[in-house]
Design a protein around this motif. Sequence first.
Motif, PDB file in Angstrom:
ATOM      1  N   PHE A   1      63.428  74.115  27.203  1.00 60.95           N
ATOM      2  CA  PHE A   1      62.480  72.835  27.153  1.00 60.95           C
ATOM      3  C   PHE A   1      61.003  73.342  27.705  1.00 60.95           C
ATOM      4  O   PHE A   1      59.860  73.092  27.288  1.00 60.95           O
ATOM      5  CB  PHE A   1      62.807  71.699  27.930  1.00 60.95           C
TER       6      PHE A   1
ATOM      7  N   ILE B   1      55.158  65.886  26.657  1.00 58.76           N
ATOM      8  CA  ILE B   1      56.665  65.627  27.253  1.00 58.76           C
ATOM      9  C   ILE B   1      57.147  64.486  26.560  1.00 58.76           C
ATOM     10  O   ILE B   1      58.339  64.551  26.114  1.00 58.76           O
ATOM     11  CB  ILE B   1      56.680  65.591  28.370  1.00 58.76           C
ATOM     12  N   VAL B   2      56.330  63.308  26.368  1.00 58.20           N
ATOM     13  CA  VAL B   2      57.077  62.319  25.691  1.00 58.20           C
ATOM     14  C   VAL B   2      57.579  62.750  24.299  1.00 58.20           C
ATOM     15  O   VAL B   2      58.536  62.232  23.816  1.00 58.20           O
ATOM     16  CB  VAL B   2      55.970  60.891  25.535  1.00 58.20           C
TER      17      VAL B   2
ATOM     18  N   MET C   1      58.349  65.461  23.115  1.00 61.84           N
ATOM     19  CA  MET C   1      59.507  66.504  23.177  1.00 61.84           C
ATOM     20  C   MET C   1      60.552  65.583  23.398  1.00 61.84           C
ATOM     21  O   MET C   1      61.667  66.167  22.867  1.00 61.84           O
ATOM     22  CB  MET C   1      59.113  67.407  24.159  1.00 61.84           C
ATOM     23  N   LEU C   2      60.604  64.514  24.316  1.00 63.22           N
ATOM     24  CA  LEU C   2      61.943  63.810  24.436  1.00 63.22           C
ATOM     25  C   LEU C   2      61.881  62.969  23.365  1.00 63.22           C
ATOM     26  O   LEU C   2      63.686  62.720  23.090  1.00 63.22           O
ATOM     27  CB  LEU C   2      61.549  63.164  25.904  1.00 63.22           C
TER      28      LEU C   2
ATOM     29  N   ARG D   1      62.734  64.365  20.600  1.00 65.50           N
ATOM     30  CA  ARG D   1      63.517  65.332  19.839  1.00 65.50           C
ATOM     31  C   ARG D   1      64.018  66.290  20.712  1.00 65.50           C
ATOM     32  O   ARG D   1      63.657  67.688  20.604  1.00 65.50           O
ATOM     33  CB  ARG D   1      62.604  65.970  18.812  1.00 65.50           C
ATOM     34  N   VAL D   2      64.675  65.991  21.793  1.00 62.20           N
ATOM     35  CA  VAL D   2      65.120  66.747  22.966  1.00 62.20           C
ATOM     36  C   VAL D   2      66.016  67.871  22.393  1.00 62.20           C
ATOM     37  O   VAL D   2      65.941  69.103  23.008  1.00 62.20           O
ATOM     38  CB  VAL D   2      65.759  65.904  24.056  1.00 62.20           C
ATOM     39  N   ASN D   3      66.805  67.553  21.344  1.00 65.33           N
ATOM     40  CA  ASN D   3      67.662  68.600  20.997  1.00 65.33           C
ATOM     41  C   ASN D   3      67.062  69.854  20.406  1.00 65.33           C
ATOM     42  O   ASN D   3      67.211  70.949  20.359  1.00 65.33           O
ATOM     43  CB  ASN D   3      68.827  68.138  19.910  1.00 65.33           C
TER      44      ASN D   3
ATOM     45  N   TYR E   1      64.217  70.799  21.332  1.00 67.12           N
ATOM     46  CA  TYR E   1      63.124  71.267  22.208  1.00 67.12           C
ATOM     47  C   TYR E   1      64.080  72.135  23.128  1.00 67.12           C
ATOM     48  O   TYR E   1      63.622  72.815  23.963  1.00 67.12           O
ATOM     49  CB  TYR E   1      62.205  70.550  22.862  1.00 67.12           C
ATOM     50  N   THR E   2      65.294  71.604  23.455  1.00 69.15           N
ATOM     51  CA  THR E   2      66.245  72.479  24.195  1.00 69.15           C
ATOM     52  C   THR E   2      66.871  73.471  23.676  1.00 69.15           C
ATOM     53  O   THR E   2      67.452  74.306  24.531  1.00 69.15           O
ATOM     54  CB  THR E   2      67.135  71.180  24.971  1.00 69.15           C
TER      55      THR E   2
END
Length: 151
Positions: free
Chosen positions: A16, A124-125, A127-128, A130-132, A134-135
């Motif tokens: 991330f 960051i918002v 990215m969160l 689509r957290v999958n 970005y991680t």
Amino acid sequence: MRIAEKIVVKGPVRNFVQHLLEMTIAMFVGMFVLGMPADLLFEALGWTPVTGDLVPSTLLMATYMSIGMAAWMRLRGCGWPATREMALAMYVPFLLMYPLYAAGWASEGAVMTFGHVLMTPAMIVAMLLRVNEYTATHRSPVRRATPEPVA
């Protein structure tokens, strides 16, 4: 074992943060590679309102950053929805500051400063959302929450 080896972060958090740093670097590259020549061109053409007025200049700056970041994201395998959301994160902070500027409650310097500072939380918002994606590592298949439509 060295101290540096003990604090190395691996896994989803590292991925991330790596994505965030890469996109931030790509933003700056886009801003300098595209922005500087464009500003010189606009000034040579006498289009000083484009480079001198706050709103057009900040929108252009956000565009240059978005192009650099989008190019990098697509190169690294990010999907179009994530790329669009990240580009939007470049504009939203400025759009939030314009009414304050128009009302006389914020100076040009404040719009520029807070517009840029708020880009990181906006990224960051995004990215969160689509957290999958970005991680995941760049080497592994991207795990998207929703598949992209096939054209």
